[in-house]
Design a protein around this motif. Structure first.
Motif, PDB file in Angstrom:
ATOM      1  N   ASP A 178       0.826  -1.202   0.000  1.00 16.79           N
ATOM      2  CA  ASP A 178       0.000   0.000   0.000  1.00 16.79           C
ATOM      3  C   ASP A 178       0.863   1.257   0.000  1.00 16.79           C
ATOM      4  O   ASP A 178       2.082   1.207   0.262  1.00 16.79           O
ATOM      5  N   ARG A 179       0.218   2.387  -0.247  1.00 10.83           N
ATOM      6  CA  ARG A 179       0.882   3.687  -0.201  1.00 10.83           C
ATOM      7  C   ARG A 179       0.212   4.569   0.856  1.00 10.83           C
ATOM      8  O   ARG A 179      -0.960   4.374   1.190  1.00 10.83           O
ATOM      9  N   GLU A 181      -1.735   7.368   2.623  1.00 10.42           N
ATOM     10  CA  GLU A 181      -2.827   8.281   2.317  1.00 10.42           C
ATOM     11  C   GLU A 181      -3.073   9.187   3.519  1.00 10.42           C
ATOM     12  O   GLU A 181      -2.725   8.844   4.657  1.00 10.42           O
ATOM     13  N   ARG A 182      -3.670  10.324   3.267  1.00 14.33           N
ATOM     14  CA  ARG A 182      -3.906  11.266   4.367  1.00 14.33           C
ATOM     15  C   ARG A 182      -4.789  10.644   5.456  1.00 14.33           C
ATOM     16  O   ARG A 182      -4.593  10.884   6.643  1.00 14.33           O
ATOM     17  N   SER A 183      -5.734   9.817   5.076  1.00 16.63           N
ATOM     18  CA  SER A 183      -6.621   9.194   6.068  1.00 16.63           C
ATOM     19  C   SER A 183      -5.882   8.211   6.973  1.00 16.63           C
ATOM     20  O   SER A 183      -6.386   7.839   8.032  1.00 16.63           O
ATOM     21  N   ASN A 184      -4.686   7.771   6.564  1.00 11.36           N
ATOM     22  CA  ASN A 184      -3.893   6.861   7.402  1.00 11.36           C
ATOM     23  C   ASN A 184      -3.305   7.565   8.624  1.00 11.36           C
ATOM     24  O   ASN A 184      -3.068   6.939   9.660  1.00 11.36           O
ATOM     25  N   ILE A 196       2.859  11.355   1.931  1.00 12.52           N
ATOM     26  CA  ILE A 196       1.631  10.915   1.267  1.00 12.52           C
ATOM     27  C   ILE A 196       1.959  10.536  -0.178  1.00 12.52           C
ATOM     28  O   ILE A 196       2.619  11.281  -0.899  1.00 12.52           O
ATOM     29  N   GLY A 197       1.510   9.364  -0.580  1.00 13.96           N
ATOM     30  CA  GLY A 197       1.803   8.850  -1.916  1.00 13.96           C
ATOM     31  C   GLY A 197       3.017   7.935  -1.960  1.00 13.96           C
ATOM     32  O   GLY A 197       3.211   7.211  -2.937  1.00 13.96           O
ATOM     33  N   LYS A 200       4.283   2.551   1.737  1.00 12.66           N
ATOM     34  CA  LYS A 200       4.341   2.504   3.197  1.00 12.66           C
ATOM     35  C   LYS A 200       5.631   1.860   3.698  1.00 12.66           C
ATOM     36  O   LYS A 200       6.167   2.253   4.738  1.00 12.66           O
ATOM     37  N   SER A 305     -12.007   1.245   6.791  1.00 10.79           N
ATOM     38  CA  SER A 305     -12.485   2.302   5.893  1.00 10.79           C
ATOM     39  C   SER A 305     -14.007   2.320   5.815  1.00 10.79           C
ATOM     40  O   SER A 305     -14.598   3.329   5.426  1.00 10.79           O
TER      41      SER A 305
END
Length: 382
Positions: A178-179, A181-184, A196-197, A200, A305
């Protein structure tokens, strides 16, 4: 007179200089380094015997030294060695001297030393571990040589990886496709806004290297599937389950049993979480499928999510997983084998459930065909 023969001392002599101590050692005296274990981890005077002052009375008798033999005591700066000298005199040893200035002066004068079991940086970094009898130097060295695979660098993997690195676990493998994201960022504290982007695994590796440069970080930016699960996990001492889906968890369970590697399970949902240890090395240990024989439907177990999760909750559960990992590595305490620890954040309560191995478990019962990873993928897709 031989250069190895020490000069005669006054009957009132209490302290001697390090160079004099070295001459006496070469003439047959015994030097006791009475510093604590963590202090001696970075090195000792050559040929010295390490016995902390706290255990001096119990251990000096084991050395089988006659009470008329010459004993020398050294500490860090020469203060504790004076106290050790008094202890030894009370025990009946008649020729005891303290080394003036201690190991600091010994090193300053360039006298010979033996390298410690860990370098000075490690001795300082892990000093609080070294003070614990349950860890000490031997436990810290076990941590340094351990290899732990973390499947997932997200909510659970973040705190587990941070504290494993801080504790000095020497080899960490991060597996995640995964990469960031702001929600992480509300819960995956190993990542930052600036990343971000970014994959991980790469983001987590940067954080861990900054925290403890001595830890070796291996990264695999890929998802676990039937074709790669054993290759990615083979050779590790422990697996930490930070996955967020049932197919991956079932694959981890099967690979853990096939490879004989303990699996530290963790899961979170909204305000609750759970932790357990599935250890295939123990005949009585249940496996993940003893707990969940079949995967629940998407409606029964929505992911974060879809259902949401309290940001701090993965931190609590991930740290419990980390704690179990450290206990298993150093061989201390009672791991959560056969026990499911449940946490309710809203009520601030823990509850422990007993888990037993299910003789009819589709995963670990006799003749269950543990290598059928494709069957697991089909099961979870059904």
């Amino acid at each position: 007179m031989s250069s190895e023969t020490p000069p005669a001392e006054s009957p009132d002599t209490i302290e001697i200089d390090p160079a004099d101590a070295l001459r006496r050692m070469r003439a047959g005296a015994t030097l006791l380094d009475v510093r604590d274990d963590d202090e001696r981890a970075s090195g000792m005077p050559e040929r010295a015997i390490g016995i902390s002052r706290a255990s001096l009375e119990a251990r000096v008798a084991q050395l089988a030294i006659t009470q008329s033999a010459e004993l020398l005591a050294i500490c860090a700066t020469g203060q504790r060695s004076l106290l050790a000298r008094n202890q030894l005199l009370e025990l009946g040893y008649s020729r005891v001297f303290s080394v003036r200035g201690g190991f600091s002066r010994w090193c300053a004068e360039g006298l010979p030393t033996n390298a410690g079991s860990m370098d000075a940086d490690s001795a300082e970094r892990y000093s609080r571990h070294l003070l614990l009898p349950e860890v000490g130097v031997s436990g810290q060295l076990k941590l340094a040589s351990a290899r732990v695979a973390l499947v997932g660098a997200g909510g659970l993997g973040s705190p587990a990886a941070l504290y494993l690195a801080a504790a000095g676990v020497g080899n960490l493998t991060l597996i995640d496709d995964d990469r960031v994201e702001r929600s992480n960022l509300q819960r995956q504290v190993i990542h930052t806004e600036a990343r971000i982007g970014m994959p991980k695994t790469a983001s987590a590796s940067l954080t861990l290297a900054a925290l403890n440069p001595s830890v070796r970080i291996f990264t695999h930016e890929q998802r676990l599937v039937a074709g790669n699960v054993e290759a990615l996990l083979s050779g590790h001492d422990l697996i930490i389950d930070g996955a967020d889906n049932f197919p991956t968890r079932y694959l981890l369970d099967a690979a853990s049993r096939n490879l004989g590697i303990p699996l530290i399970y963790g899961a979170v949902h909204r305000f609750t979480g759970q932790v357990s240890v599935f250890d295939p090395r123990k005949e009585s240990s249940p496996c993940y499928r003893c707990l969940f024989p079949e995967p629940p439907s998407a409606e029964e177990a929505p992911n974060c999510s879809e259902a949401g999760v309290l940001g701090v909750l993965p931190g609590i559960i991930g740290l419990l997983q980390c704690s179990e990992a450290i206990k298993l590595i150093i061989g201390q305490g009672r791991p959560l084998v056969g026990r499911l620890l449940c946490f309710d954040a809203l009520n601030a309560s823990f509850r422990e459930l007993s888990l037993v191995r299910d003789p009819d478990c589709p995963g670990c019962k006799a003749g269950s065909g543990l290598s059928a990873y494709e069957e697991i993928a089909t099961l979870c897709a059904g």
